[in-house]
Scaffold this motif. Structure first.
Motif, mmCIF file in Angstrom:
data_model
loop_
_atom_site.group_PDB
_atom_site.id
_atom_site.type_symbol
_atom_site.label_atom_id
_atom_site.label_comp_id
_atom_site.label_asym_id
_atom_site.label_seq_id
_atom_site.Cartn_x
_atom_site.Cartn_y
_atom_site.Cartn_z
ATOM 1 N N LEU A 1 -15.112 -33.711 -26.588
ATOM 2 C CA LEU A 1 -16.503 -34.040 -26.898
ATOM 3 C C LEU A 1 -16.534 -35.226 -27.860
ATOM 4 O O LEU A 1 -15.945 -35.167 -28.944
ATOM 5 N N GLU B 1 -19.646 -36.984 -28.481
ATOM 6 C CA GLU B 1 -21.036 -37.285 -28.815
ATOM 7 C C GLU B 1 -21.678 -36.043 -29.403
ATOM 8 O O GLU B 1 -21.144 -34.941 -29.288
ATOM 9 N N LEU C 1 -24.317 -33.033 -29.439
ATOM 10 C CA LEU C 1 -24.940 -32.271 -28.362
ATOM 11 C C LEU C 1 -25.871 -31.209 -28.923
ATOM 12 O O LEU C 1 -25.715 -30.752 -30.058
ATOM 13 N N CYS D 1 -27.544 -27.373 -27.398
ATOM 14 C CA CYS D 1 -27.407 -26.403 -26.313
ATOM 15 C C CYS D 1 -28.052 -25.083 -26.701
ATOM 16 O O CYS D 1 -28.311 -24.826 -27.885
ATOM 17 N N CYS E 1 -23.480 -22.085 -27.706
ATOM 18 C CA CYS E 1 -22.180 -22.733 -27.862
ATOM 19 C C CYS E 1 -21.116 -21.656 -27.965
ATOM 20 O O CYS E 1 -21.242 -20.709 -28.747
ATOM 21 N N VAL F 1 -22.452 -24.666 -23.684
ATOM 22 C CA VAL F 1 -21.361 -25.586 -24.005
ATOM 23 C C VAL F 1 -20.185 -24.765 -24.520
ATOM 24 O O VAL F 1 -20.344 -23.940 -25.425
ATOM 25 N N ARG G 1 -20.991 -26.545 -19.501
ATOM 26 C CA ARG G 1 -20.301 -27.780 -19.883
ATOM 27 C C ARG G 1 -19.091 -27.407 -20.730
ATOM 28 O O ARG G 1 -19.220 -26.696 -21.723
ATOM 29 N N ILE H 1 -22.543 -30.173 -32.896
ATOM 30 C CA ILE H 1 -23.190 -29.407 -31.831
ATOM 31 C C ILE H 1 -24.293 -28.572 -32.468
ATOM 32 O O ILE H 1 -24.028 -27.754 -33.359
#
Length: 457
Positions: free
Chosen positions: A19, A21, A23, A25, A28, A51, A188, A213
């Motif tokens: 990863l 970037e 994110l 969600c 997780c 994720v 993902r 995240i």
């Protein structure tokens, strides 16, 4: 470092990117073993934006180093559970693990799973008495076991309990199948993505890559939960390590076996790409407490040659698994004060069925669906009062090893989790922490948590 037969014979591996970037969600999941992957599959199927992050590569931890037995016959467990939890809860434990075995059979393809009988065996009068006690529990619960003397092994066996039509799997290939299903459902997945810090008030994970995240729900499937100390689970989990060796065999066994007395052994065969392998497991000890672990491998290698007449040895590896004080895993909210954080751990070396069962419990909690086993598996169930002795035992070990390690192993690297001195594990070529089971590679990088930072070598 040793490599398991399962990891060596996995399907061609689909690589997932790290990863890089920030994110957001719904859910997780931290940890890419069977438990994390099953949670990702169940939740993505329910429409959740999932994720999953794994600090190394998928299925490379406990799943990829297991014996690969997918069965409800979890050693001598049911008589103990009856005494501690009563008939209804013990029957529930059996039933949800049986559902997990059936789920495995429905998911697996080709040689990922083989239906086989599971057999407990005794080698002594005392062991046979234990088997009789366990068989009485089977009868009370309604488990269709058969007591007798059923064995094809070239060793002296006094008595057996046979449970028909259980399963053995190639745990990595099976896990790869589940990964494919999870991705198809929309999950993902990111590998080589290391979580360093958690801000559970802001629902944020901070990664080693300096990305973040943002999540609504967090599921920790990291073997030994990073945040366990918050819910005091760190005081309630002991960690054992056991050893497995494999050799080429002429023919497959009809059943899979585990001894209930000494020498404690787990035995099965596996057929992979037209070849048959014999697997022998045993020689357990508390994680991080032995430096010269090669002796454990050597004992099993000796038995392969002398008892089973197998000379073409292929692999030797080891695995560790936390255990709760009452033998039932933790799967659910980490504590009532953090209702959006879930843990899944404490499988007591029976993580294949329990991973699937625990993932169903957690995914049901997240989607708001009633699961009849959620109270039984709840991490909140074991208050310190009920299991104070075990808690003090584990805590006492930590204090002893913290102080003693700094005196007797002054040159050993310091574990980055809570400051204990590690021990060198010569058989696996790792630095192992005796306090909470963290493991580090030869270069100091983290192999298994709860540590998140590398050793200062």
């Amino acid at each position: 470092m040793p490599n398991s037969l399962w990891l060596q014979t996995a399907y061609p591996r689909e690589q997932f990117p790290p990863l890089t970037e920030d994110l957001r969600c719904d859910v997780c999941i931290v940890g890419g073993g069977l438990s994390g992957i099953a949670n990702a599959y169940f939740l993505a199927k329910e429409g959740k934006d999932v994720v999953l992050v794994e600090k190394n590569t998928l299925l490379n931890g406990a799943t990829g180093n297991s014996t690969g037995k997918l069965t409800v016959q979890h050693d001598l467990v049911y008589a103990k559970l009856l005494k501690q939890f009563g008939l209804d809860n013990t029957k529930l434990y059996y039933e949800i693990n049986e559902e997990a075995v059936r789920l495995g059979k429905s998911i697996a393809r080709n040689d990922e799973l083989k239906v086989t009988d599971s057999i407990l065996y005794s080698q002594s009068r005392q062991g046979t008495e234990l088997l009789k006690n366990e068989m009485a529990a089977y009868n009370e619960i309604g488990i269709p076991g058969e007591f007798g003397q059923n064995s094809e092994l070239p060793i002296q066996i006094d008595a057996t309990i046979t449970l028909k039509d259980e399963s053995q799997i190639h745990p990595v290939r099976f896990g790869q199948r589940l990964v494919k299903l999870a991705v198809e459902a929309g999950a993902r997945i990111y590998e080589n993505t290391d979580v360093l810090l958690m801000d559970l008030k802001k629902n944020l994970l901070f990664l080693k890559s300096e990305n973040t995240i943002q999540f609504n729900e967090l599921v920790l499937c990291t073997h030994y939960p990073i945040e366990a100390i918050r819910g005091m689970q760190i005081m309630k989990l002991s960690v054992d390590r056991s050893y497995i060796v494999s050799a080429v065999a002429d023919m497959a066994l009809r059943s899979q076996y585990i001894a209930v007395d000494s020498p404690k052994r787990s035995i099965r065969t596996a057929q992979i790409d037209g070849r048959t392998f014999f697997l022998l497991s045993g020689e357990s000890h508390q994680a991080g407490m032995i430096e010269y672990t090669q002796i454990n491998y050597n004992q099993l290698y000796h038995e392969l040659r002398s008892v089973y007449r197998l000379s073409t040895i292929t692999n030797g590896w080891s695995a560790q698994d936390p255990q709760t004080p009452d033998m039932i895993p933790y799967a659910g909210m980490i504590s009532s004060g953090m209702p959006h954080v879930y843990i899944s751990t404490g499988y007591r070396k029976w993580g294949l069925s329990n991973s699937l069962a625990s993932a169903r419990i957690i995914s049901d909690l997240i989607i708001g669906k009633t699961n009849r086993a959620s109270a039984l598996y709840s991490p909140d169930r074991t208050g310190f009062g009920s299991f104070l002795l075990q808690s003090l035992k584990n805590t006492g070990l930590v204090v002893k090893e913290f102080a003693g390690g700094h005196i007797t192993r002054m040159n050993a690297p310091i574990c980055t989790h809570m400051g204990c001195r590690t021990r060198w594990n010569d058989g696996d070529e790792t630095w192992d922490c005796p306090c909470h089971g963290s493991r580090f590679r030869k270069d100091g990088s983290v192999l298994e948590g709860p540590a998140t930072k590398p050793l200062n070598l």
